[in-house]
Design a protein around this motif. Structure first.
Motif, PDB file in Angstrom:
ATOM      1  N   THR A 189       2.605   0.693  13.471  1.00 23.34           N
ATOM      2  CA  THR A 189       3.947   0.011  13.513  1.00 23.34           C
ATOM      3  C   THR A 189       4.662   0.261  12.277  1.00 23.34           C
ATOM      4  O   THR A 189       5.918   0.100  12.243  1.00 23.34           O
ATOM      5  CB  THR A 189       3.182  -1.243  13.478  1.00 23.34           C
ATOM      6  OG1 THR A 189       2.382  -1.479  14.472  1.00 23.34           O
ATOM      7  CG2 THR A 189       4.258  -2.262  13.653  1.00 23.34           C
ATOM      8  N   VAL A 190       3.839   0.369  10.984  1.00 22.92           N
ATOM      9  CA  VAL A 190       4.907   0.634   9.715  1.00 22.92           C
ATOM     10  C   VAL A 190       5.593   1.854   9.772  1.00 22.92           C
ATOM     11  O   VAL A 190       6.713   1.939   9.411  1.00 22.92           O
ATOM     12  CB  VAL A 190       3.794   0.930   8.462  1.00 22.92           C
ATOM     13  CG1 VAL A 190       4.520   0.383   7.347  1.00 22.92           C
ATOM     14  CG2 VAL A 190       2.576   0.165   8.813  1.00 22.92           C
TER      15      VAL A 190
ATOM     16  N   TYR B 203       5.137  -9.530  12.304  1.00 22.84           N
ATOM     17  CA  TYR B 203       4.771  -8.432  11.435  1.00 22.84           C
ATOM     18  C   TYR B 203       6.154  -7.946  10.808  1.00 22.84           C
ATOM     19  O   TYR B 203       6.212  -7.880   9.571  1.00 22.84           O
ATOM     20  CB  TYR B 203       3.760  -7.370  12.124  1.00 22.84           C
ATOM     21  CG  TYR B 203       3.551  -6.222  11.144  1.00 22.84           C
ATOM     22  CD1 TYR B 203       2.316  -6.348  10.423  1.00 22.84           C
ATOM     23  CD2 TYR B 203       4.297  -5.069  10.879  1.00 22.84           C
ATOM     24  CE1 TYR B 203       1.742  -5.434   9.724  1.00 22.84           C
ATOM     25  CE2 TYR B 203       3.887  -3.999  10.133  1.00 22.84           C
ATOM     26  CZ  TYR B 203       2.633  -4.318   9.399  1.00 22.84           C
ATOM     27  OH  TYR B 203       2.250  -3.192   8.525  1.00 22.84           O
TER      28      TYR B 203
ATOM     29  N   ASP C 124      -5.107   6.405  16.525  1.00 21.68           N
ATOM     30  CA  ASP C 124      -6.006   5.340  16.760  1.00 21.68           C
ATOM     31  C   ASP C 124      -5.619   4.023  16.393  1.00 21.68           C
ATOM     32  O   ASP C 124      -4.730   3.812  15.611  1.00 21.68           O
ATOM     33  CB  ASP C 124      -7.242   5.659  16.115  1.00 21.68           C
ATOM     34  CG  ASP C 124      -8.723   5.411  17.201  1.00 21.68           C
ATOM     35  OD1 ASP C 124      -8.370   4.705  18.016  1.00 21.68           O
ATOM     36  OD2 ASP C 124      -9.711   5.745  17.034  1.00 21.68           O
TER      37      ASP C 124
ATOM     38  N   PHE D  10       0.785  -1.261   0.094  1.00 24.91           N
ATOM     39  CA  PHE D  10      -0.181   0.038   0.093  1.00 24.91           C
ATOM     40  C   PHE D  10       0.819   1.306  -0.082  1.00 24.91           C
ATOM     41  O   PHE D  10       2.200   0.988   0.315  1.00 24.91           O
ATOM     42  CB  PHE D  10      -0.994   0.013   1.236  1.00 24.91           C
ATOM     43  CG  PHE D  10      -0.174  -0.243   2.617  1.00 24.91           C
ATOM     44  CD1 PHE D  10       0.455   0.746   3.152  1.00 24.91           C
ATOM     45  CD2 PHE D  10      -0.223  -1.466   2.984  1.00 24.91           C
ATOM     46  CE1 PHE D  10       1.148   0.356   4.495  1.00 24.91           C
ATOM     47  CE2 PHE D  10       0.350  -1.672   4.393  1.00 24.91           C
ATOM     48  CZ  PHE D  10       0.940  -0.871   4.816  1.00 24.91           C
TER      49      PHE D  10
ATOM     50  N   ASP E 283      -4.053  -8.640  13.307  1.00 25.89           N
ATOM     51  CA  ASP E 283      -4.190  -8.045  12.265  1.00 25.89           C
ATOM     52  C   ASP E 283      -4.936  -8.981  11.038  1.00 25.89           C
ATOM     53  O   ASP E 283      -4.195  -9.735  10.474  1.00 25.89           O
ATOM     54  CB  ASP E 283      -2.950  -7.578  11.763  1.00 25.89           C
ATOM     55  CG  ASP E 283      -3.014  -6.488  10.673  1.00 25.89           C
ATOM     56  OD1 ASP E 283      -4.255  -5.855  10.670  1.00 25.89           O
ATOM     57  OD2 ASP E 283      -2.230  -6.510   9.872  1.00 25.89           O
TER      58      ASP E 283
HETATM   59  P1  ADP Z   1      -1.663   0.478  14.752  1.00 23.72           P
HETATM   60  O1  ADP Z   1      -0.370  -0.001  15.185  1.00 23.72           O
HETATM   61  O2  ADP Z   1      -1.635   1.999  14.805  1.00 23.72           O
HETATM   62  O3  ADP Z   1      -2.841   0.026  15.540  1.00 23.72           O
HETATM   63  P2  ADP Z   1      -0.989  -1.117  12.443  1.00 23.72           P
HETATM   64  O4  ADP Z   1       0.308  -0.551  12.134  1.00 23.72           O
HETATM   65  O5  ADP Z   1      -1.078  -2.486  13.434  1.00 23.72           O
HETATM   66  O6  ADP Z   1      -1.835  -0.041  13.045  1.00 23.72           O
HETATM   67  O7  ADP Z   1      -1.724  -1.043  11.182  1.00 23.72           O
HETATM   68  C1  ADP Z   1      -3.074  -1.594  10.998  1.00 23.72           C
HETATM   69  C2  ADP Z   1      -2.918  -2.325   9.665  1.00 23.72           C
HETATM   70  O8  ADP Z   1      -3.207  -1.377   8.617  1.00 23.72           O
HETATM   71  C3  ADP Z   1      -1.888  -3.257   9.234  1.00 23.72           C
HETATM   72  O9  ADP Z   1      -1.995  -4.452   8.487  1.00 23.72           O
HETATM   73  C4  ADP Z   1      -0.857  -2.403   8.253  1.00 23.72           C
HETATM   74  O10 ADP Z   1      -0.258  -3.037   7.297  1.00 23.72           O
HETATM   75  C5  ADP Z   1      -2.119  -1.705   7.529  1.00 23.72           C
HETATM   76  N1  ADP Z   1      -1.827  -0.371   6.942  1.00 23.72           N
HETATM   77  C6  ADP Z   1      -1.067   0.663   7.546  1.00 23.72           C
HETATM   78  N2  ADP Z   1      -0.700   1.607   6.817  1.00 23.72           N
HETATM   79  C7  ADP Z   1      -1.587   1.566   5.698  1.00 23.72           C
HETATM   80  C8  ADP Z   1      -1.855   2.374   4.685  1.00 23.72           C
HETATM   81  N3  ADP Z   1      -1.232   3.367   4.411  1.00 23.72           N
HETATM   82  N4  ADP Z   1      -2.819   1.610   3.664  1.00 23.72           N
HETATM   83  C9  ADP Z   1      -3.244   0.435   4.009  1.00 23.72           C
HETATM   84  N5  ADP Z   1      -3.017  -0.295   5.022  1.00 23.72           N
HETATM   85  C10 ADP Z   1      -2.336   0.247   5.869  1.00 23.72           C
END
Ligand code: ADP
Ligand code: MG
Length: 689
Positions: free
Chosen positions: A299-300, A332, A293, A263, A547
């Motif tokens: 995480t990314v 992850y 939220d 993505f 996830d």
């Molecule tokens: P958080 O830690 O903030 O709760 P995560 O990092 O676990 O969120 O992300 C939630 C999901 O969304 C993961 O599967 C991640 O790969 C996905 N994700 C993160 N950024 C994007 C994006 N820009 N577009 C689509 N999916 C995304």
């Protein structure tokens, strides 16, 4: 004249009283003067007995005229004490308090507060059963205790209220010269605040309730202001720390990483990545809170920061509050890091001893480039070769001290703190006031807001069936793993069997809980991901990090048992794909708090709104769960209700430190002295200047 002087130098304080005062935290004159009343009673308008109305709750002043001991048939002793003030009689009805005969002898003048009941005869005769009283001494001392608004303090059994009140009055009079205003002119000018000496006097002995309120406001501001000063100074010092390294964008990992990602980053993610990178590239350490939220993609973002560190030859560590979350992070991150050729390892205390030692060795030698773990990473014997970046997930479960301790592992390492529970702004200002803040204010595109319903169990089961028959998957969460004789709660293990046999025989039901071995958890998660399991029964182990885009239902049983933050986190486990997702709440809310939690869940999917609600329901202490959260305690200020005052204090403190970081200017000298004297040790204030 020194406010830090021991209270034993005050008249009337001998060794015994010194000890009694120490028991309630009063050792110095300063502590005595800032031992604020828990309440005030209005004795400025004492009533005459002849003026009393039947059933009126008020205060009178009268003299003991007679005792009437009465022995009832049940051999209980009853004592009636007649009081007179010349306009009528009031009788104290004392059950099992025969000693009052001696405490209140004839001729003693007392003040009585209570609910007065009119007797049928004679005229102007009243009785009072529930009362508090205070004996007057008949000298000028009484002016402290009556005829005015009088302070009431929390005292102990042997520490007499009247004594404490007199002592504070004495200290106020004697130490008046030491009580000088310490806030600088630029802070107070233009404000309608009382100056400090007056505020301290009026918080104890206010001329009126209006002035009492003014005193409270001034003191609340002071508490906020001093705290924000401490944070501002810390922030200033952090900013000036120089780390040995600064990073360069080499992109030999970041570019291939972006290509691996299925993505595009959202605009908000790009913004916070820029903020983080700027800090990392500067000569000063990164010290930043990343909030957003559930599911906003923190995480990314943190992974980008870790890759920047690794690109530059440094190690990165990411620390999570629970083993399962650490494992989730590990899995992850591995997905990407493996393909990028970055060596990653998991370190938790639950690990096999031999493996644990091996990982430790590899971290120390620098072989491991990204270490993922729990508190285990904080252990003394874990050392890094070249730690450049520390990422802390779910900060509030760690506490400030741990945050600093992990930083200590890399000299001036960069620190990125992530919270999955959005923090109300008010608390962020106090708890993380020394951190810069980045916020991801948007979810990735294509996510539909989760719909939340309160249903009966049967309705919820039918709903789950409807979704699963369309190829979707569901979570069913219980508060407990096992049934317990103490609770009539349904528990996960039994229900998994029941649900499989009786409710969902045509689907595959799985069970996941915290007591399973790591490999087993991984296998179950993999089965769920590969749709070998349709419905996953679980405890809150799935609260964080899981996830699964195809899961569209989160059914929470006994929803009344969970805190609001947990409910919101659980709900965040669904709605991760493009299909409409649902959160189903089942349970019976019996307390008002439980009802407000459920109502808050039904009303909003916005984590920040939920967090504000949660704070309202539980108060700041509970919000963070533990005392070790590092949340400062205020005597008067209220983080929730005085939020505007807090913001004002913060702005002013940061501006002041900006202008005069070492408080060297003449006009800041009293403030500096005050901070070091009053808060120096207890708040661990870094010496200013
Ligand atoms: P958080 O830690 O903030 O709760 P995560 O990092 O676990 O969120 O992300 C939630 C999901 O969304 C993961 O599967 C991640 O790969 C996905 N994700 C993160 N950024 C994007 C994006 N820009 N577009 C689509 N999916 C995304
Ligand atoms: Mg997460």
């Amino acid at each position: 004249m020194d406010l830090q002087k021991d209270v034993r130098y005050l008249k009337g304080v001998g060794p015994a009283r010194q000890r009694l005062l120490a028991d309630i935290g009063i050792r110095t004159v300063y502590e005595l003067l800032t031992y604020y009343p828990r309440d005030h009673v209005d004795r400025s308008h004492l009533k005459l007995i002849a003026q009393l109305q039947d059933q009126e709750t008020t205060t009178i002043q009268a003299t003991v005229v007679a005792h009437h001991p009465i022995y009832t048939r049940s051999r209980k002793k009853l004592l009636k004490i007649d009081l007179s003030d010349g306009t009528g009689t009031a009788t104290l009805v004392c059950f099992n308090q025969f000693y009052l005969k001696d405490t209140l002898p004839q001729g003693r003048t007392i003040i009585v507060n209570g609910k007065f009941e009119k007797k049928t005869s004679p005229a102007n005769a009243f009785e009072v059963t529930n009362f508090t009283y205070e004996v007057l001494s008949g000298d000028h001392e009484d002016l402290i205790h009556t005829g005015r608004i009088v302070p009431v303090y929390s005292v102990t059994q042997h520490l007499n209220l009247r004594f404490l009140r007199s002592l504070i009055r004495q200290a106020l009079d004697e130490y008046r010269p030491a009580l000088a205003e310490f806030l600088p002119p630029e802070i107070i000018s233009g404000q309608s605040w009382l100056d400090w000496p007056r505020a301290i006097e009026y918080i104890h002995f206010p001329p009126s309730f209006t002035e009492l309120e003014l005193a409270k406001r001034r003191l609340a501001f002071t508490e906020f202001f001093i705290l924000e000063m401490v944070l501002a100074v810390k922030h200033f010092k952090e900013q000036r720390l120089v780390k040995g390294n600064s990073y360069q964008l080499k992109k030999n990992l970041l570019t291939p990483f972006k290509q691996l990602l299925p993505f595009e980053f959202t605009a908000e993610q790009k913004k916070v990545i820029r903020e983080i990178f700027e800090d990392m590239q500067s000569v000063h350490p990164l010290n930043r809170l990343l909030q957003g939220d559930v599911g906003s993609g923190k995480t990314v973002v943190s992974l980008c920061a870790m890759l920047l560190a690794v690109e530059n030859g440094y190690q990165a560590a990411i620390m999570a509050p629970t083993e399962i979350l650490a494992e989730q992070h590990f899995l992850y991150l591995e997905r990407y890091l493996h393909d990028l050729g970055v060596k990653t390892a998991l370190l938790t205390s639950g690990m096999d001893k031999k493996e644990y030692r091996q990982v430790k060795t590899d971290i120390a030698s620098g072989q491991v480039q990204v270490a993922v773990g729990t508190q285990a990473l904080l252990e003394k014997d874990v050392s890094f070769k070249r730690l450049g970046l520390v990422v802390i997930d779910e900060q509030h479960k760690f506490g400030v001290r741990q945050r600093l301790s992990l930083r200590g592992k890399g000299s001036q390492a960069d620190v990125l703190v992530m919270t999955a529970t959005p923090i109300p702004r008010s608390l962020a200002l106090t708890l993380y006031g020394d951190l810069d803040v980045s916020t991801i204010g948007q979810l990735p595109p294509g996510r539909l807001p989760i719909k939340t319903y309160k249903l009966t169990e049967q309705e919820a089961y039918d709903f789950v069936k409807g979704q699963v028959s369309q190829g979707r998957q569901a979570f069913i969460v219980y508060p407990l793993i096992e049934e317990s004789p103490n609770f009539t709660l349904k528990a996960a293990r039994r229900m998994a069997t029941d649900l499989q046999e009786k409710v969902f025989p045509e689907y595959k039901v799985g069970l996941m809980h915290g007591r399973l071995k790591v490999e087993e958890k991984e296998r179950i998660m993999a089965d769920f991901k590969n749709k070998k399991i349709d419905i996953l029964v679980a405890t809150t182990v799935i609260e964080v990090g899981i996830d699964i885009a195809n899961a569209t239902v989160m059914l929470i049983e006994h929803a009344e048992r969970f805190g609001l933050a947990t409910l919101h986190q659980l709900r965040g486990r669904v709605g991760r794909g493009s299909d409409q997702s649902y959160c189903l709440l089942v349970g019976e809310a019996r307390t008002p708090e439980a009802r407000s939690r459920i109502a808050a869940m039904l009303a909003s999917t916005d984590g920040f709104k939920i967090a504000e609600q949660d704070l309202q329901i539980r108060g700041p202490g509970e919000f963070f769960g533990t005392r070790q959260s590092g949340l400062p305690e205020f005597k008067i200020a209220d983080v929730v209700n005085d939020f505007a005052l807090l913001s004002q204090a913060r702005e002013m403190a940061f501006a002041l430190v900006q202008a005069d970081p070492y408080l060297r200017q003449q006009q800041h000298a009293p403030l500096k002295k005050f901070m070091i004297e009053a808060y120096g040790n207890s708040l661990n204030l870094i010496q200013v200047g």
